[in-house]
Design a protein around this motif. Structure first.
Motif, PDB file in Angstrom:
ATOM      1  N   GLN A  93      69.738  -1.355 -30.788  1.00 50.30           N
ATOM      2  CA  GLN A  93      70.759  -0.695 -29.980  1.00 50.30           C
ATOM      3  C   GLN A  93      71.660   0.152 -30.887  1.00 50.30           C
ATOM      4  OE1 GLN A  93      71.535  -1.350 -26.504  1.00 50.30           O
ATOM      5  NE2 GLN A  93      73.098   0.225 -26.626  1.00 50.30           N
ATOM      6  N   PRO A  94      71.743   1.476 -30.692  1.00 47.16           N
ATOM      7  CA  PRO A  94      72.646   2.274 -31.523  1.00 47.16           C
ATOM      8  C   PRO A  94      74.099   1.951 -31.203  1.00 47.16           C
ATOM      9  CG  PRO A  94      71.664   3.630 -29.800  1.00 47.16           C
ATOM     10  CD  PRO A  94      70.998   2.290 -29.722  1.00 47.16           C
ATOM     11  N   ALA A  95      74.937   1.956 -32.249  1.00 43.96           N
ATOM     12  CA  ALA A  95      76.336   1.589 -32.070  1.00 43.96           C
ATOM     13  C   ALA A  95      77.139   2.662 -31.350  1.00 43.96           C
ATOM     14  CB  ALA A  95      76.962   1.290 -33.434  1.00 43.96           C
ATOM     15  N   GLY A  96      76.720   3.899 -31.457  1.00 44.44           N
ATOM     16  CA  GLY A  96      77.441   4.992 -30.814  1.00 44.44           C
ATOM     17  C   GLY A  96      76.472   5.990 -30.221  1.00 44.44           C
ATOM     18  N   ALA A  97      77.012   7.078 -29.677  1.00 47.62           N
ATOM     19  CA  ALA A  97      76.172   8.125 -29.092  1.00 47.62           C
ATOM     20  C   ALA A  97      75.313   8.782 -30.169  1.00 47.62           C
ATOM     21  CB  ALA A  97      77.042   9.163 -28.403  1.00 47.62           C
ATOM     22  N   LEU A  98      74.117   9.207 -29.782  1.00 48.74           N
ATOM     23  CA  LEU A  98      73.207   9.925 -30.677  1.00 48.74           C
ATOM     24  C   LEU A  98      73.474  11.418 -30.511  1.00 48.74           C
ATOM     25  CD1 LEU A  98      69.935   7.895 -29.972  1.00 48.74           C
ATOM     26  CD2 LEU A  98      71.621   7.535 -31.806  1.00 48.74           C
ATOM     27  N   ASP A  99      74.034  12.048 -31.548  1.00 46.21           N
ATOM     28  CA  ASP A  99      74.378  13.470 -31.502  1.00 46.21           C
ATOM     29  C   ASP A  99      73.160  14.286 -31.923  1.00 46.21           C
ATOM     30  OD1 ASP A  99      75.350  16.028 -31.746  1.00 46.21           O
ATOM     31  OD2 ASP A  99      77.042  15.501 -33.039  1.00 46.21           O
ATOM     32  N   MET A 100      72.576  15.006 -30.974  1.00 41.28           N
ATOM     33  CA  MET A 100      71.360  15.760 -31.221  1.00 41.28           C
ATOM     34  C   MET A 100      71.630  17.188 -31.689  1.00 41.28           C
ATOM     35  SD  MET A 100      68.794  13.718 -30.625  1.00 41.28           S
ATOM     36  CE  MET A 100      69.835  12.650 -31.620  1.00 41.28           C
ATOM     37  N   GLY A 101      72.904  17.568 -31.817  1.00 35.31           N
ATOM     38  CA  GLY A 101      73.213  18.915 -32.248  1.00 35.31           C
ATOM     39  C   GLY A 101      72.601  19.934 -31.311  1.00 35.31           C
ATOM     40  N   ASN A 102      71.683  20.759 -31.823  1.00 33.81           N
ATOM     41  CA  ASN A 102      71.035  21.811 -31.045  1.00 33.81           C
ATOM     42  C   ASN A 102      69.566  21.500 -30.766  1.00 33.81           C
ATOM     43  OD1 ASN A 102      69.685  24.987 -31.334  1.00 33.81           O
ATOM     44  ND2 ASN A 102      71.370  24.633 -29.911  1.00 33.81           N
ATOM     45  N   SER A 103      69.121  20.277 -31.054  1.00 32.58           N
ATOM     46  CA  SER A 103      67.686  19.995 -31.088  1.00 32.58           C
ATOM     47  C   SER A 103      67.144  19.434 -29.779  1.00 32.58           C
ATOM     48  CB  SER A 103      67.358  19.026 -32.229  1.00 32.58           C
ATOM     49  OG  SER A 103      65.972  18.788 -32.269  1.00 32.58           O
ATOM     50  N   GLY A 104      66.494  20.286 -29.006  1.00 36.24           N
ATOM     51  CA  GLY A 104      65.821  19.832 -27.799  1.00 36.24           C
ATOM     52  C   GLY A 104      64.634  18.935 -28.114  1.00 36.24           C
ATOM     53  N   THR A 105      63.922  19.225 -29.212  1.00 35.90           N
ATOM     54  CA  THR A 105      62.786  18.386 -29.586  1.00 35.90           C
ATOM     55  C   THR A 105      63.241  16.965 -29.890  1.00 35.90           C
ATOM     56  OG1 THR A 105      61.613  20.299 -30.499  1.00 35.90           O
ATOM     57  CG2 THR A 105      60.870  18.129 -31.193  1.00 35.90           C
ATOM     58  N   SER A 106      64.295  16.834 -30.708  1.00 32.59           N
ATOM     59  CA  SER A 106      64.804  15.497 -31.016  1.00 32.59           C
ATOM     60  C   SER A 106      65.153  14.750 -29.740  1.00 32.59           C
ATOM     61  CB  SER A 106      66.061  15.592 -31.897  1.00 32.59           C
ATOM     62  OG  SER A 106      65.817  16.267 -33.096  1.00 32.59           O
ATOM     63  N   THR A 107      65.867  15.423 -28.845  1.00 41.36           N
ATOM     64  CA  THR A 107      66.346  14.768 -27.635  1.00 41.36           C
ATOM     65  C   THR A 107      65.199  14.266 -26.784  1.00 41.36           C
ATOM     66  OG1 THR A 107      68.257  16.261 -27.640  1.00 41.36           O
ATOM     67  CG2 THR A 107      67.810  15.047 -25.597  1.00 41.36           C
ATOM     68  N   ARG A 108      64.256  15.134 -26.469  1.00 44.39           N
ATOM     69  CA  ARG A 108      63.200  14.768 -25.521  1.00 44.39           C
ATOM     70  C   ARG A 108      62.260  13.727 -26.112  1.00 44.39           C
ATOM     71  NH1 ARG A 108      63.400  20.788 -24.308  1.00 44.39           N
ATOM     72  NH2 ARG A 108      64.604  20.927 -22.381  1.00 44.39           N
ATOM     73  N   LEU A 109      61.923  13.863 -27.398  1.00 40.69           N
ATOM     74  CA  LEU A 109      61.013  12.894 -27.998  1.00 40.69           C
ATOM     75  C   LEU A 109      61.690  11.537 -28.175  1.00 40.69           C
ATOM     76  CD1 LEU A 109      59.326  15.447 -28.365  1.00 40.69           C
ATOM     77  CD2 LEU A 109      58.709  14.639 -30.645  1.00 40.69           C
ATOM     78  N   LEU A 110      62.946  11.540 -28.584  1.00 43.13           N
ATOM     79  CA  LEU A 110      63.645  10.260 -28.760  1.00 43.13           C
ATOM     80  C   LEU A 110      63.908   9.581 -27.421  1.00 43.13           C
ATOM     81  CD1 LEU A 110      66.122  11.238 -31.608  1.00 43.13           C
ATOM     82  CD2 LEU A 110      64.192   9.659 -31.775  1.00 43.13           C
ATOM     83  N   MET A 111      64.102  10.349 -26.359  1.00 45.24           N
ATOM     84  CA  MET A 111      64.192   9.744 -25.030  1.00 45.24           C
ATOM     85  C   MET A 111      62.922   8.963 -24.727  1.00 45.24           C
ATOM     86  SD  MET A 111      66.020  12.785 -22.795  1.00 45.24           S
ATOM     87  CE  MET A 111      65.633  11.995 -21.209  1.00 45.24           C
ATOM     88  N   GLY A 112      61.769   9.505 -25.132  1.00 46.33           N
ATOM     89  CA  GLY A 112      60.513   8.804 -24.932  1.00 46.33           C
ATOM     90  C   GLY A 112      60.465   7.496 -25.704  1.00 46.33           C
ATOM     91  N   LEU A 113      60.912   7.517 -26.954  1.00 50.99           N
ATOM     92  CA  LEU A 113      60.916   6.285 -27.742  1.00 50.99           C
ATOM     93  C   LEU A 113      61.811   5.222 -27.113  1.00 50.99           C
ATOM     94  CD1 LEU A 113      61.053   7.375 -31.512  1.00 50.99           C
ATOM     95  CD2 LEU A 113      59.118   6.512 -30.213  1.00 50.99           C
ATOM     96  N   VAL A 114      63.031   5.631 -26.720  1.00 45.50           N
ATOM     97  CA  VAL A 114      63.983   4.671 -26.170  1.00 45.50           C
ATOM     98  C   VAL A 114      63.491   4.106 -24.841  1.00 45.50           C
ATOM     99  CG1 VAL A 114      66.324   4.447 -25.222  1.00 45.50           C
ATOM    100  CG2 VAL A 114      65.956   5.675 -27.372  1.00 45.50           C
TER     101      VAL A 114
END
Length: 448
Positions: A93-114
């Protein structure tokens, strides 16, 4: 991670006409492969070592998120990255919000992992990312059991509560999207049974190649012209040693500049030429561009070569829309090439460009028109009447890049082949994918 926060103060810059691009250069590592090497390394048991990782803000956002969820992701003094994972199913469980900056790839792929882990994560991003739609990922991940609460309009900030065990699904992609495909496959890693993605139009296949490399049980079948990708869940991933090839999307700016600037003769070393990514070079050759592949080889399951680009007169073409998924990020710089070609270039089937970091059709149409190009915008593409090789007049005022790194770099190339230069309103976002762009450009044109 201060580096991934929104650039508060714009950094405008006027890109002026320059001499020919010559010599040999090497662009940073492929962004898509860099993201995935960190994510999968963080899910493998043991140490994954990565050389050539792209150290732009987007990839650093992925690294920070994986650290927040329990992995060790560290850069060594020699530039190698060391990733220690503890296995699929072990995200914390992450302690705080995950700041993705400008990265759509990070966001969508990490949503899949979570989505298939029993944790809750909140995703935030900068102003540009917070306008981008996440609904296309929310739909399949919700079918797998994740509880996702986005902001109005299906955007960030967004909270996702994963489900373990998640539900394996068979999902047909409604639009060609490597990010959606990858999100579903990554969710399938910690899901019992077989997760299947049906791809009517092939998209970049880095996830499939890398998942197999890490030991996942993944198969691809062709049925009626469609790709059926099957992943057996509850995977046990093995750590890898990865050499990241140069990013073809970054090489694209230098290849186009070399074709357009008279006298240019440039070799771009170590460029990844995955066939699901390299269609721009096919189109440039169709236009008459001299781009040859030197020393073709395979590195880590990916085809790689050195690209030799020389100044060439270009002729407008009608771009086959079937090629769009394999060059979707390269259209902005292709529009620059078309603006100086002989005759007319027609592009269609590019609705996807309206939901990237910016609406890349309208933003590029406005920017190139301001620089003196002749552009007609349609709902699904641009029609460009080239100058026949004559330089563009240039811009009296800064063009709007809408916080989009590829718009900024494309208009930098336009500035090289203009009479009075092209000013972009903010070069800060370039750091998301290519922090050394300006230095490398100055080096190649002899201005360093």
């Amino acid at each position: 991670m201060k580096a991934i926060t929104l650039h508060a103060s714009p950094t405008p810059h006027r890109f002026l006409p320059a001499g020919p691009l010559r010599g040999r250069i090497r662009v940073p590592g492929d962004k898509s492969i860099s993201h995935r090497s960190i994510m999968l390394g963080a899910l493998a048991v043991g140490e994954t070592r990565v050389t050539g990782l792209l150290e732009g803000e987007d990839v650093l956002a992925t690294a920070a998120a994986m650290r927040a969820m329990g992995a060790s992701v560290e850069r060594q003094d020699d530039g190698t990255w060391s990733i220690h994972g503890t296995g699929v199913g072990t995200l914390l469980q992450p302690a705080g919000a995950l700041d993705m900056g400008n990265s759509g790839t990070s966001t969508r792929l990490l949503m899949g992992l979570v989505a298939s882990h029993p944790i809750t994560a909140t995703f935030t991003g900068d102003a540009s990312l917070s306008r981008r739609p996440m609904g296309r990922v929310i739909e399949p991940l919700s079918q797998m059991g994740a509880d996702i609460s986005p902001s109005p309009g299906g955007t960030l900030p967004l909270m996702i509560r994963g489900l373990s065990p998640a539900v394996p699904i068979t999902y047909r992609l409604p639009v060609a999207s490597a990010q959606v495909k990858s999100a579903v496959l990554l969710a399938g890693l910690n899901t019992a049974g077989i997760t299947t993605v049906i791809e009517p139009v092939p998209t970049r296949d880095h996830s499939e190649r890398m998942l197999r490399g890490f030991g996942a049980d993944l198969t691809v079948e062709e049925h009626g012209g469609e790709r059926h990708i099957h992943l057996r869940g509850e995977a046990s991933l093995r750590p890898q040693t990865i050499t990241v090839p140069g990013d073809p999307s970054s090489a694209a700016f230098f290849a186009v500049a070399a074709l357009l600037v008279p006298g240019s003769d440039l070799v771009i070393e170590n460029v990844g030429l995955n066939p699901t990514r390299a269609a721009l070079f096919t189109v440039l050759r169709q236009m008459g561009g001299s781009i040859t592949e030197l020393n073709p080889r395979e590195v880590g399951g990916e085809p790689v070569a050195d690209l030799h680009a020389r100044h060439s007169p270009l002729t407008g073409v009608e771009v086959d829309p079937a090629l769009a998924p394999a060059m979707i990020d390269e259209f902005p710089v292709l529009f620059v090439a078309a603006s100086l070609a002989h005759g007319m270039t027609v592009t269609t089937g590019l609705e996807e460009l309206r939901v990237k970091e910016s609406d890349r059709l309208s933003t590029m149409a406005a920017a190139l028109t301001a620089a003196g190009a002749r552009i007609t915008e349609q709902p699904d593409g641009l029609t460009i009447h080239g100058t026949g090789g004559d330089p563009l007049p240039g811009t009296p005022h800064a063009v709007a890049t809408k916080l989009d790194h590829r718009i900024a770099m494309s208009m930098a190339v336009a500035g090289l082949v203009s009479q009075g230069g092209v000013e972009v309103d903010d070069t800060g976002p370039i750091a998301t994918s290519f922090p050394t762009f300006r230095a490398l450009l100055d080096s190649a044109t002899g201005q360093a």
